[in-house]
Design an enzyme around this catalytic site. Structure first.
Site, mmCIF file in Angstrom:
data_model
loop_
_atom_site.group_PDB
_atom_site.id
_atom_site.type_symbol
_atom_site.label_atom_id
_atom_site.label_comp_id
_atom_site.label_asym_id
_atom_site.label_seq_id
_atom_site.Cartn_x
_atom_site.Cartn_y
_atom_site.Cartn_z
ATOM 1 N N GLU A 36 0.946 -1.010 -0.178
ATOM 2 C CA GLU A 36 -0.042 -0.016 0.084
ATOM 3 C C GLU A 36 0.831 1.253 0.142
ATOM 4 O OE1 GLU A 36 -2.611 3.145 0.576
ATOM 5 O OE2 GLU A 36 -3.169 1.099 -0.066
ATOM 6 N N ARG A 111 -17.398 3.259 6.100
ATOM 7 C CA ARG A 111 -16.210 2.650 5.459
ATOM 8 C C ARG A 111 -15.036 2.288 6.369
ATOM 9 N NH1 ARG A 111 -16.720 3.285 -0.136
ATOM 10 N NH2 ARG A 111 -14.434 2.713 -0.157
ATOM 11 N N TYR A 225 -28.567 7.775 5.802
ATOM 12 C CA TYR A 225 -29.047 6.496 6.678
ATOM 13 C C TYR A 225 -27.775 6.441 7.838
ATOM 14 C CZ TYR A 225 -24.883 5.131 3.527
ATOM 15 O OH TYR A 225 -24.063 4.784 2.933
ATOM 16 N N ASP A 302 -11.961 -1.117 -8.523
ATOM 17 C CA ASP A 302 -12.088 0.125 -9.227
ATOM 18 C C ASP A 302 -11.131 0.117 -10.330
ATOM 19 O OD1 ASP A 302 -14.326 1.253 -7.970
ATOM 20 O OD2 ASP A 302 -13.197 2.485 -6.921
#
Length: 403
Positions: A36, A111, A225, A302
């Site tokens: 990463e 997330r 939400y 993605d």
């Protein structure tokens, strides 16, 4: 049955898709090194929706219980007219019809909570090695493997194959495909989660219902939400900018946000001051890509299929990718076969969802007579009618093992 592939797989990207892939590949019996570029693992953004296809993937990865500890299972999905404040349609997520059709729950999660659950599972798996602060600048491959080089000067990483899960602006995709930049939809999002107790008046009623609320309006919408056990309330305001220019960042401003939502109903106007303004998010996608595999390098998430958010399937499809790759490695006798199987299973489905996400956005943002006709047609739907969305929420079946 073929002997499962046992290899060393490098995963580039430590987001939700990358971590899920590392976990799925490790559970399939291969060693994984994940790199990463950030100096520490983390996620930015706010809430996300996890339809039953995502919950099914999380269950198979062994992290669904951890995610559910902090997630919310909303009772309904509700579309409202942002101008009139009238309900257009809804889906009952606790009905017998839902339970009969879908085995797993519909969840909404922050997330960071989903990312943390996947990260913990990867840290605990003996086949997964995690490394931060590594920006891939070169990938050299031959018929036996791939070698990754890093901008920070770390020693090159040699692996049998690489999975590029490095996101919308994937460097590996650009190097392999050479396609143009992602397509900006001219829409921008302002999003964030705030303490639920700050929702007052009309807003508190919707927050207490725990429903996913979608307020659809002309060239704009608002999604609301609860997340994190109901402690936070997630809000996302999306609108099309009239001042978009491709080579400027001076568009989709707060002033445009206020102007576009000025004619909405009172409940939406009440919510607008509490929408996070810390960052604006231009919304991009790409046309479906025919080829996902390039020798020993496969695209995922993605990097393979960036999509607009209107079907709430971005993270869900990345999770499906991860599982499909794990299944392919278990059921193939070579990496080439596994990668080919992965692409053949995933590409048609993800491409269809990419395309339909655009279409659903157009329906959501209709104006005038178009919006009136949409509302009339959707008003006749039963809250227990899942026919239109079931194909999205039902993942492609894994191929049967050959005896």
């Amino acid at each position: 049955m073929p002997r499962p592939v046992s290899a060393h797989i490098a995963v580039v990207g430590g987001g939700i898709g990358g971590l899920a892939t590392a976990l799925a590949v490790a559970r399939a019996g291969s060693r994984v090194t994940l790199v990463e570029k950030a100096v520490q693992f983390g996620e930015i953004g706010a809430g996300l929706q996890l339809a039953p296809n995502a919950s099914a993937a999380l269950a198979e990865l062994g992290v669904l219980d951890a995610v559910r500890e902090r997630a919310v299972a909303p009772p309904r999905l509700v579309m409202m007219d942002a101008l009139t404040g009238d309900q257009v349609t809804s889906l009952d997520l606790r009905s017998d019809s839902y339970r009969e059709r879908f085995e797993h729950p519909y969840l909404v999660s922050h997330r960071t909570d989903l990312h943390a659950a996947l990260l913990t599972a990867c840290e605990q798996h003996p086949y997964v090695s995690l490394h931060t602060g590594r920006t891939v600048i070169r990938a050299q491959q031959d018929t036996t493997g791939v070698r990754l080089s890093f901008a920070e000067g770390h020693e090159d990483l040699a692996a049998d194959a690489v999975v590029a899960a490095d996101g919308l602006h994937s460097r590996l995709r650009q190097a392999l495909v050479g396609d143009a930049a992602p397509v900006c939809s001219r829409y921008v999002a302002f999003r964030g989660a705030l303490p639920a107790e700050r929702m007052t008046g009309r807003m508190s009623k919707h927050a207490a219902s725990e429903a996913v609320m979608v307020w659809a309006g002309p060239r704009m919408h608002l999604v609301q939400y609860p997340v994190r056990r109901g402690e936070l309330y997630n809000q996302v305001a999306v609108f099309e900018s009239d001042s978009y220019t491709p080579h400027s960042d001076d568009w989709g401003t707060e002033a445009e946000l206020e102007e576009r939502f000025a004619g909405t109903c009172q409940a939406v106007r009440d919510a607008l001051p509490l929408i996070s303004r810390d960052r604006r998010w231009p919304l991009y996608d790409r046309a479906p890509l025919a080829q996902w595999v390039y020798g020993r390098i496969a695209l995922l998430g993605d990097a393979a299929h960036p999509m607009l958010q209107y079907l709430a399937q971005g993270a869900c499809q990345a999770l499906e990718d991860a599982l499909a790759l794990g299944h392919a490695l278990e059921q193939s006798s070579s990496l080439d076969d596994a990668f080919a199987e992965y692409a053949s299973i995933r590409s048609p489905r993800a491409s269809r969802i990419q395309t339909n996400a655009r279409r659903f956005g157009e329906i959501c943002h209709l104006e005038g007579m178009g919006a009136t006709l949409r509302n009339v047609l959707l008003a006749s739907r039963s809250p227990e009618d899942f026919d239109d969305i079931a194909w999205v929420w039902t993942p492609a079946a894994a191929p049967a093992q050959t005896l």
